[in-house]
Scaffold this active site. Sequence first.
Site, PDB file in Angstrom:
ATOM      1  N   ASN A  18      71.981 -35.224 -85.413  1.00  0.00           N
ATOM      2  CA  ASN A  18      71.005 -34.711 -84.433  1.00  0.00           C
ATOM      3  C   ASN A  18      69.728 -35.557 -84.434  1.00  0.00           C
ATOM      4  O   ASN A  18      68.621 -35.031 -84.303  1.00  0.00           O
ATOM      5  CB  ASN A  18      70.688 -33.240 -84.737  1.00  0.00           C
ATOM      6  N   SER A  19      69.894 -36.850 -84.639  1.00  0.00           N
ATOM      7  CA  SER A  19      68.719 -37.738 -84.628  1.00  0.00           C
ATOM      8  C   SER A  19      69.194 -39.148 -84.318  1.00  0.00           C
ATOM      9  O   SER A  19      70.403 -39.386 -84.247  1.00  0.00           O
ATOM     10  CB  SER A  19      67.998 -37.700 -85.982  1.00  0.00           C
ATOM     11  N   ALA A  67      68.186 -30.931 -93.878  1.00  0.00           N
ATOM     12  CA  ALA A  67      69.432 -31.127 -93.122  1.00  0.00           C
ATOM     13  C   ALA A  67      70.121 -29.798 -92.836  1.00  0.00           C
ATOM     14  O   ALA A  67      70.438 -29.048 -93.756  1.00  0.00           O
ATOM     15  CB  ALA A  67      70.371 -32.041 -93.915  1.00  0.00           C
ATOM     16  N   LYS A  93      70.501 -26.248 -86.199  1.00  0.00           N
ATOM     17  CA  LYS A  93      69.381 -25.322 -85.989  1.00  0.00           C
ATOM     18  C   LYS A  93      69.356 -24.597 -84.647  1.00  0.00           C
ATOM     19  O   LYS A  93      68.363 -23.941 -84.332  1.00  0.00           O
ATOM     20  CB  LYS A  93      68.069 -26.076 -86.162  1.00  0.00           C
ATOM     21  N   ASN A 148      78.072 -26.397 -92.337  1.00  0.00           N
ATOM     22  CA  ASN A 148      77.032 -27.415 -92.508  1.00  0.00           C
ATOM     23  C   ASN A 148      75.848 -26.872 -93.325  1.00  0.00           C
ATOM     24  O   ASN A 148      75.391 -27.510 -94.275  1.00  0.00           O
ATOM     25  CB  ASN A 148      76.551 -27.914 -91.147  1.00  0.00           C
ATOM     26  N   SER A 184      63.015 -20.038 -92.342  1.00  0.00           N
ATOM     27  CA  SER A 184      62.534 -19.754 -90.989  1.00  0.00           C
ATOM     28  C   SER A 184      62.017 -18.327 -90.899  1.00  0.00           C
ATOM     29  O   SER A 184      62.521 -17.425 -91.577  1.00  0.00           O
ATOM     30  CB  SER A 184      63.698 -19.955 -90.028  1.00  0.00           C
ATOM     31  N   TYR A 242      73.065 -18.649 -87.325  1.00  0.00           N
ATOM     32  CA  TYR A 242      72.023 -19.565 -87.799  1.00  0.00           C
ATOM     33  C   TYR A 242      71.048 -18.826 -88.727  1.00  0.00           C
ATOM     34  O   TYR A 242      70.775 -19.276 -89.838  1.00  0.00           O
ATOM     35  CB  TYR A 242      71.251 -20.183 -86.622  1.00  0.00           C
ATOM     36  N   LYS A 273      70.127 -19.037 -93.101  1.00  0.00           N
ATOM     37  CA  LYS A 273      68.839 -19.165 -93.803  1.00  0.00           C
ATOM     38  C   LYS A 273      68.711 -18.056 -94.862  1.00  0.00           C
ATOM     39  O   LYS A 273      68.230 -18.291 -95.974  1.00  0.00           O
ATOM     40  CB  LYS A 273      67.670 -19.098 -92.813  1.00  0.00           C
ATOM     41  N   LEU A 309      60.835 -23.795 -76.177  1.00  0.00           N
ATOM     42  CA  LEU A 309      59.861 -23.767 -75.084  1.00  0.00           C
ATOM     43  C   LEU A 309      59.172 -25.113 -74.826  1.00  0.00           C
ATOM     44  O   LEU A 309      59.158 -25.610 -73.696  1.00  0.00           O
ATOM     45  CB  LEU A 309      58.808 -22.681 -75.390  1.00  0.00           C
ATOM     46  N   ARG A 329      54.162 -16.017 -80.059  1.00  0.00           N
ATOM     47  CA  ARG A 329      54.696 -16.724 -81.231  1.00  0.00           C
ATOM     48  C   ARG A 329      53.560 -17.430 -81.948  1.00  0.00           C
ATOM     49  O   ARG A 329      52.486 -17.650 -81.382  1.00  0.00           O
ATOM     50  CB  ARG A 329      55.714 -17.801 -80.805  1.00  0.00           C
TER      51      ARG A 329
HETATM   52  P1  NAD Z   1      66.502 -31.691 -86.669  1.00  0.00           P
HETATM   53  O1  NAD Z   1      67.856 -31.385 -86.123  1.00  0.00           O
HETATM   54  O2  NAD Z   1      65.580 -32.495 -85.868  1.00  0.00           O
HETATM   55  O3  NAD Z   1      66.664 -32.414 -88.088  1.00  0.00           O
HETATM   56  C1  NAD Z   1      67.738 -32.167 -88.955  1.00  0.00           C
HETATM   57  C2  NAD Z   1      68.260 -33.511 -89.433  1.00  0.00           C
HETATM   58  O4  NAD Z   1      69.318 -33.273 -90.357  1.00  0.00           O
HETATM   59  C3  NAD Z   1      68.834 -34.366 -88.316  1.00  0.00           C
HETATM   60  O5  NAD Z   1      68.327 -35.677 -88.423  1.00  0.00           O
HETATM   61  C4  NAD Z   1      70.333 -34.341 -88.560  1.00  0.00           C
HETATM   62  O6  NAD Z   1      70.954 -35.537 -88.148  1.00  0.00           O
HETATM   63  C5  NAD Z   1      70.400 -34.136 -90.067  1.00  0.00           C
HETATM   64  N1  NAD Z   1      71.585 -33.447 -90.570  1.00  0.00           N
HETATM   65  C6  NAD Z   1      72.109 -32.253 -90.176  1.00  0.00           C
HETATM   66  N2  NAD Z   1      73.175 -31.948 -90.919  1.00  0.00           N
HETATM   67  C7  NAD Z   1      73.338 -32.963 -91.810  1.00  0.00           C
HETATM   68  C8  NAD Z   1      74.262 -33.216 -92.846  1.00  0.00           C
HETATM   69  N3  NAD Z   1      75.267 -32.372 -93.127  1.00  0.00           N
HETATM   70  N4  NAD Z   1      74.128 -34.347 -93.566  1.00  0.00           N
HETATM   71  C9  NAD Z   1      73.126 -35.229 -93.301  1.00  0.00           C
HETATM   72  N5  NAD Z   1      72.223 -35.038 -92.333  1.00  0.00           N
HETATM   73  C10 NAD Z   1      72.335 -33.915 -91.593  1.00  0.00           C
HETATM   74  O7  NAD Z   1      65.859 -30.288 -87.078  1.00  0.00           O
HETATM   75  P2  NAD Z   1      64.354 -29.940 -87.476  1.00  0.00           P
HETATM   76  O8  NAD Z   1      63.731 -29.231 -86.338  1.00  0.00           O
HETATM   77  O9  NAD Z   1      63.685 -31.110 -88.062  1.00  0.00           O
HETATM   78  O10 NAD Z   1      64.610 -28.845 -88.590  1.00  0.00           O
HETATM   79  C11 NAD Z   1      64.659 -29.175 -89.969  1.00  0.00           C
HETATM   80  C12 NAD Z   1      64.946 -27.923 -90.771  1.00  0.00           C
HETATM   81  O11 NAD Z   1      63.956 -26.936 -90.497  1.00  0.00           O
HETATM   82  C13 NAD Z   1      66.293 -27.272 -90.458  1.00  0.00           C
HETATM   83  O12 NAD Z   1      66.828 -26.783 -91.672  1.00  0.00           O
HETATM   84  C14 NAD Z   1      65.933 -26.130 -89.550  1.00  0.00           C
HETATM   85  O13 NAD Z   1      66.864 -25.077 -89.630  1.00  0.00           O
HETATM   86  C15 NAD Z   1      64.585 -25.721 -90.129  1.00  0.00           C
HETATM   87  N6  NAD Z   1      63.715 -25.027 -89.167  1.00  0.00           N
HETATM   88  C16 NAD Z   1      63.448 -25.627 -87.956  1.00  0.00           C
HETATM   89  C17 NAD Z   1      62.633 -24.965 -87.037  1.00  0.00           C
HETATM   90  C18 NAD Z   1      62.362 -25.566 -85.679  1.00  0.00           C
HETATM   91  O14 NAD Z   1      61.999 -24.823 -84.772  1.00  0.00           O
HETATM   92  N7  NAD Z   1      62.483 -26.867 -85.500  1.00  0.00           N
HETATM   93  C19 NAD Z   1      62.086 -23.711 -87.364  1.00  0.00           C
HETATM   94  C20 NAD Z   1      62.369 -23.145 -88.602  1.00  0.00           C
HETATM   95  C21 NAD Z   1      63.193 -23.817 -89.505  1.00  0.00           C
HETATM   96  C1  WQD Z   2      59.509 -19.530 -77.751  1.00  0.00           C
HETATM   97  C2  WQD Z   2      59.141 -18.565 -76.639  1.00  0.00           C
HETATM   98  C3  WQD Z   2      60.998 -17.669 -75.413  1.00  0.00           C
HETATM   99  C4  WQD Z   2      62.267 -21.397 -73.549  1.00  0.00           C
HETATM  100  C5  WQD Z   2      63.272 -20.380 -82.311  1.00  0.00           C
HETATM  101  C6  WQD Z   2      64.278 -19.819 -83.286  1.00  0.00           C
HETATM  102  C7  WQD Z   2      63.629 -19.590 -84.616  1.00  0.00           C
HETATM  103  C8  WQD Z   2      62.940 -20.860 -85.105  1.00  0.00           C
HETATM  104  C9  WQD Z   2      62.011 -21.403 -84.085  1.00  0.00           C
HETATM  105  C10 WQD Z   2      64.508 -22.157 -86.383  1.00  0.00           C
HETATM  106  C11 WQD Z   2      60.060 -17.354 -76.575  1.00  0.00           C
HETATM  107  C12 WQD Z   2      60.115 -18.523 -74.535  1.00  0.00           C
HETATM  108  C13 WQD Z   2      61.574 -20.465 -74.304  1.00  0.00           C
HETATM  109  C14 WQD Z   2      62.218 -21.313 -72.142  1.00  0.00           C
HETATM  110  C15 WQD Z   2      60.780 -19.407 -72.346  1.00  0.00           C
HETATM  111  N1  WQD Z   2      63.891 -21.915 -85.317  1.00  0.00           N
HETATM  112  N2  WQD Z   2      60.853 -19.491 -73.715  1.00  0.00           N
HETATM  113  N3  WQD Z   2      61.460 -20.308 -71.580  1.00  0.00           N
HETATM  114  O1  WQD Z   2      62.900 -18.329 -79.985  1.00  0.00           O
HETATM  115  O2  WQD Z   2      60.522 -18.188 -80.874  1.00  0.00           O
HETATM  116  O3  WQD Z   2      62.223 -19.439 -82.133  1.00  0.00           O
HETATM  117  O4  WQD Z   2      62.715 -21.584 -82.831  1.00  0.00           O
HETATM  118  O5  WQD Z   2      64.515 -21.566 -87.419  1.00  0.00           O
HETATM  119  O6  WQD Z   2      64.626 -19.182 -85.489  1.00  0.00           O
HETATM  120  O7  WQD Z   2      64.778 -18.595 -82.761  1.00  0.00           O
HETATM  121  O8  WQD Z   2      61.393 -20.384 -80.040  1.00  0.00           O
HETATM  122  O9  WQD Z   2      60.852 -22.208 -78.484  1.00  0.00           O
HETATM  123  O10 WQD Z   2      63.045 -20.953 -78.185  1.00  0.00           O
HETATM  124  O11 WQD Z   2      60.905 -19.814 -77.654  1.00  0.00           O
HETATM  125  O12 WQD Z   2      60.120 -18.508 -71.783  1.00  0.00           O
HETATM  126  O13 WQD Z   2      62.843 -22.086 -71.404  1.00  0.00           O
HETATM  127  O14 WQD Z   2      59.303 -19.252 -75.390  1.00  0.00           O
HETATM  128  O15 WQD Z   2      61.437 -16.520 -74.745  1.00  0.00           O
HETATM  129  O16 WQD Z   2      59.264 -16.270 -76.260  1.00  0.00           O
HETATM  130  P1  WQD Z   2      61.779 -18.958 -80.698  1.00  0.00           P
HETATM  131  P2  WQD Z   2      61.607 -20.932 -78.574  1.00  0.00           P
END
Ligand code: NAD
Ligand code: WQD
Length: 337
Positions: free
Chosen positions: A37-38, A83, A86, A101, A126, A151, A155, A202, A233
Amino acid sequence: MNKNIIVTGGAGYIGSHTVVELLAQGYKPIIIDNFCNSEKSVLKGLEDITGKRIDLFEGDCTDKNFMTNVFAKTKPVGVIHFAAFKAVGESVEKPLAYYQNNVVSLLVLLEVMKKQNCKRLVFSSSCTVYGTPKKLPVTEQSPTQKAISPYGNTKQIAEDIIKDQVVANTGLSAVALRYFNPIGAHPSALIGELPLGIPSNLVPFVTQTAAGLRNELTIFGNDYNTPDGTNVRDYIHVVDLAKAHVKTLDYLYGKSNFYDFINIGTGTGTSVLEIVKTFEKVSNQKLNYTIGNRRAGDVDQIYASVDKSKEVLNWKTELSVEDALKDSWNWQLNLSH
Ligand code: NAD
Ligand code: WQD
C-alpha cells in the site's frame, strides 16, 4: 550507542513521517515494507527531506525467515509496528486477509523480537477500539467496545496479544498508541498520503475533489446530534503524530515487562463541515459538495482526552487543523503535477 529502530510499514503514510522524526532525533530507522500500500518513490521523498540514505528491507512481516534475517542483521533496539491493512470497509469484505496480515504479522514480529532480544515496541492502534463512546472526551479509562469491523477487531486482538506477551515476563516493554484521525502531510510536500483508488477517508477525498479528480464530496449526513449536524472527529496532523512515536520510544527506555496504551489526538473535535470550510479558506478553492445519507458505522462524535499523552510522554500537538489541511493541499498539488 545502537539506535537502530525497525519501522515496519515505514514506507506508508504515518510510517514515512515517523522516519523523518526518528532521524531528526538521532535514531537510525530501518524500514521493512512490502509496498502493498505504498510506493518506492516515498524513499526519494524521505532522502530529499532528510539528506540521508534510508535503510530498507523489502519483504513481508508475516514471513518469519525474512524477519529473522532482518533482525539478525540489524540488531534493532526497538520496533515501531505500522504494517497493517487499514481500510475499514474492505475488512468487512475480506476479513481473512485482514486477520492474516494484521494479526499474523504481529505474532511473527513478537516471536522474532523475543528470539533476537529486542525489547521495545510501539504499536499502531486506533480510537476505533472505543466504538461509540458514552462520554467525551474519550479517556484511556473509557471502556473499549466490541469492534464492528474486522479491521477494528484486529486492533483489539493485537492489543490483547501484546499485553499477554508482557504478562509472560518476556522483558518486553510496549505501548499501543490509539490514534484519532491522522491528516495532513509533511510541510515540504515531498511525502504524504497515497490513497489507492477512491479514498474512503475525508481529507484525501476533499483534496482530490478540489484537484478535479472527483466530481463532488458527499458529506455523510447532517442530522447527527452535533452542533452543525455533521460528524465530529479529532483530526491530528501526521507530523505531530509522528513525533509522538519518537517520544514513546524514549519513554520505553529502562522499562521491562511493561504495557500501556495512550490516546494520540489533539483533544479538540472538528465537524465535517468545519473541515470543508477550513479547507476552502486555506486553499482558496470552492469545494463542490453535497449532503448525502449517513454512512453505516459512523459514530456521532469522538475526540480524545490528551491528559495522559501530555503527562507520560511529555508530548502534545503543535500544529492545527488549518496547518494540516494546507499541507494536504500542497501535497495534492504536488501529486497532480
Ligand atoms: P499505510 O497503508 O499508508 O501504511 C502501511 C504500510 O505497511 C504500507 O507501506 C504497506 O505497504 C505496509 N505493509 C502492510 N502490510 C505489510 C506486511 N505484511 N509486510 C510489510 N509491509 C506491509 O497506513 P498508515 O495510514 O500509515 O497506517 C499505519 C498504521 O496505523 C496501520 O497499522 C493502521 O492500521 C494504523 N492507523 C491508521 C490510521 C489512519 O487513519 N491512517 C488511524 C489509526 C491507526
Ligand atoms: C471522517 C468523517 C465521515 C468521507 C477512520 C477509521 C478509524 C481510523 C481513522 C484507522 C466521518 C465523513 C468521510 C466522505 C464524509 N482509522 N466523511 N464524506 O471514519 O472517522 O475513521 O479513519 O484506524 O478506524 O474508521 O474517518 O476520514 O473516513 O471520516 O462525510 O467522503 O468524514 O462520515 O464523519 P473515520 P474518515
